[in-house]
Structure formats: structure tokens, C-alpha cells
Design an enzyme around this catalytic site. Structure first.
Site, short mmCIF file in Angstrom:
data_model
loop_
_atom_site.label_atom_id
_atom_site.label_comp_id
_atom_site.label_asym_id
_atom_site.label_seq_id
_atom_site.Cartn_x
_atom_site.Cartn_y
_atom_site.Cartn_z
N GLY A 1 0.83 -1.19 0.00
CA GLY A 1 0.00 0.00 0.00
C GLY A 1 0.87 1.25 0.00
N CYS A 2 0.24 2.40 -0.21
CA CYS A 2 1.01 3.65 -0.30
C CYS A 2 1.61 4.06 1.04
CB CYS A 2 0.13 4.76 -0.87
SG CYS A 2 -1.49 4.94 -0.06
N TYR A 3 0.80 4.07 2.08
CA TYR A 3 1.34 4.38 3.41
C TYR A 3 2.42 3.37 3.82
CZ TYR A 3 -2.35 7.81 4.75
OH TYR A 3 -3.17 8.90 4.86
#
Length: 348
Positions: free
Chosen positions: A148-150
Site C-alpha cells: 500500500g502507499c502508506y
């Protein structure tokens, strides 16, 4: 040429994949699917791609995905696991930008994504697609669960501290204070991403628990060689379109007070094309990575004390999603890892 298919190309990560792959020197865009937009030229939906992408959307049945070399899933959670087994059996490599193959524990997946996992037999084989950590495993993989991005910003931000043979910081109480632009919520219509709701506003969310927490903890513990890691993760929504800024905190252990953390980070990421460890005292900005696959890190030790502050910025749609997927594809097919990804960030 690598024949590429995309499932679910109507969202923000889908159009980012199209933007990157259309300019990739060794890619032939072969298929892109959408049941709702079947027959619509891609450039009619995304005018920025006029003259670059000649494909039309097609249903999965028409798209002949099994004739591709690799298929990207830029879809909601649950879609890739329903189709991955058939594609893998046909010799197609799969890169999923959603969460279907990120978590190794199917019970954890069901807890955080509110659906049972439909192909648990593939979880053990799936490789977590964080190149700076799992490059050799990615090279041999046929199934990638993209971070994921985070989690990308948190894992790369903490990685040099945890990858040592012994702890340098209190690994039981790491803190990640992260902010994301609204594109991280996807292209679907939701009240909280309306202009009148998100503009001139700044808020935390998911403090009780965010679905990126178990993925990040799993990754951090792997980087730490299996040592248990405790993480407090608080995400925030900021009124900008794209970008992530993560401020990470770690308490230095007494026996590690003499460590040169700037050199530690520089040496850890030496040779990495997409991680920039900035000069000591820098303050990276989200606009410095906009539309690029670059992640920038700066290390601070306020007052020379025992608190280490790591600043990390990335574009959530590129290094946090589509660009990282292309980076994994390059590794999987044995071509230059930077191919199609050396775009200079966009300013202003």
C-alpha cells in the site's frame, strides 16, 4: 516486448499505469478491462492519453488476458484473488495493486477487509512487492502483492534502523504520523473526498485501526529479522490531490547514541535509484516527488537528543502504487529496473 494487460483501468492507479506503461520502451499495452465502459476508447475517458494509448476498454472475457505476459490488477480488494489462479495456470505473471496478496495470514485479511480469502493456497507463494527489501524474491516471482502507499513510506523510512543485527531504537514503540492527498481514497464518489468536504480541512482518521497497520507491521518485522515490532500509525487526509508525507519517530537506545544515523541511511540505500537520502537537516516536500517514482528521506535528531525523526515523501499513485508495480515488473522480466520510470518530478 512485454505484453501487458490491466484489469480495472478506470481508477487513478489504472490511469497512472497507463501513463507509465504507454511510455515504457519495452512494453506493448495489449488489453485493459472494464465491464461498465466496454467498447469505450481509453482516450475518451482520459484525454491526457490521446495519441499515446489506442486501446478501448473491454470486458475480461473479450480482453484475452491469458495471452499477456503480465497482468496488473488496479481493482478493488477481492478481484485479483478471484482471477489470479487461472492467469497463473496460463503462464501469466500477476501484479496486484490491491491487498489480496499482501497479508500472509488469511484470518488477518478477513479481519481487516471484511471478506474471506478465496485462494489461500497462493498466499505462501505471493511475494511482497517492495523492491528495496525483496528484490531477489521479486526477480523469481510470478505473483506480486504490491504494498500500500502508506506502508511503502513507513517501511522504507524505518528499514535502515531495523535491518541491523541488533536493535538501535526502541522497536516496541515506533510512531508513524502520516498524511495523504485525497487521490489515495480512489476515484469513486464519496462524500469525504468532495471538494467542499476536503478543501480547507485537515483531519486524522483510522486512529483506532487502519487496514495498512497489519501489513506494515508484518513488513517491519520481516525487515527486523523476525523481531517483534510495535507501531502506532495515525493517517491524516490533507487537502491536496496527490502525495504522502510521513513523519516517523523512534527512540534511540542508550547503547546506540553514538550511531551516525545519516551515514546509516545513506549506506543502506546506496545504489537505490528511487530512494533519495537527502543531506542532513533537509525537509523534503511532497511536490518534490510529484508524478515520479522517487521517495525522499531526511533524518533529524532534534537537539541531539534520543528521539530520531525521519521525514519521508512519495507520490502515493506512483512509488506508492503504479510506479512501484512497474518497478517490480522490470525486475521480474530481467530488464533495467528504471525502465519507463525516470520521469522528473513535476513543479509547480
Amino acid at each position: 516486448m512485454i505484453k501487458v494487460g490491466i484489469v480495472g483501468g478506470t481508477g487513478y492507479t489504472g490511469v497512472e499505469l497507463l501513463r507509465l506503461l504507454a511510455a515504457h520502451p519495452q512494453v506493448q499495452l495489449t488489453a485493459i478491462t472494464s465491464r461498465k465502459e466496454d467498447g469505450m476508447p481509453v482516450a475518451d475517458m482520459f484525454p491526457s492519453l490521446r495519441g499515446h494509448v489506442d486501446l478501448a476498454f473491454a470486458t475480461p472475457e473479450k480482453a484475452k488476458l491469458a495471452e499477456c505476459d503480465v497482468v496488473f490488477f488496479a481493482t478493488p480488494h477481492g478481484v485479483a484473488m478471484a482471477q489470479a489462479r487461472e492467469l497463473l495456470a496460463a503462464g501469466v505473471k500477476v501484479i496486484d495493486l490491491a491487498a489480496d496478496f499482501r497479508l500472509k495470514d488469511p484470518a488477518e485479511f478477513e479481519k481487516w477487509y471484511a471478506m474471506p480469502h478465496s485462494c489461500t493456497d497462493l498466499l505462501e507463494e505471493a511475494v511482497y512487492g517492495l523492491p528495496e527489501v525483496n528484490r531477489e524474491a521479486i526477480r523469481k516471482a510470478r505473483l506480486i502483492g504490491l504494498p500500500g502507499c502508506y506502508p511503502t513510506s513507513m517501511q522504507l523510512g524505518f528499514a535502515p534502523l531495523l535491518a541491523q543485527g541488533k536493535p538501535l531504537v526502541n522497536e516496541a514503540s515506533l510512531i508513524a504520523d502520516c498524511k495523504s492527498g485525497v487521490s489515495g481514497a480512489g476515484r469513486k464518489a464519496e462524500v469525504h473526498t468532495l471538494l467542499a468536504e476536503a478543501a480547507d480541512n485537515f483531519k486524522a482518521y483510522g486512529v483506532k485501526g487502519h487496514r495498512h497497520l497489519p501489513e506494515t507491521t508484518q513488513g517491519l518485522q520481516a525487515i527486523a529479522g523476525g523481531r517483534k515490532v510495535g507501531l502506532t500509525f495515525v493517517p491524516h487526509l490533507v487537502p491536496m490531490i496527490r502525495g504522502i508525507h510521513s513523519t516517523l519517530y523512534a527512540t534511540i537506545l542508550p547503547e546506540a547514541r553514538d550511531t551516525d544515523f545519516q551515514s546509516l541511511y545513506e549506506n543502506h540505500f546506496k545504489g537505490e535509484k528511487f530512494v533519495d537520502v537527502m543531506p542532513a537537516g533537509s525537509h523534503p516536500e511532497t511536490r518534490s516527488v510529484r508524478a515520479s517514482n522517487k521517495l525522499r528521506i531526511a533524518i533529524h535528531r532534534p537537539g541531539g537528543g534520543d528521539l530520531l525523526v525521519i521525514l519521508v515523501v512519495e507520490d502515493n499513485l506512483v512509488k506508492g502504487a503504479a510506479g512501484q508495480g512497474v518497478q517490480c515488473m522490470n525486475i521480474m522480466f530481467g530488464i533495467d529496473e528504471t525502465a519507463g520510470l525516470m520521469h522528473i518530478p513535476v513543479l509547480p
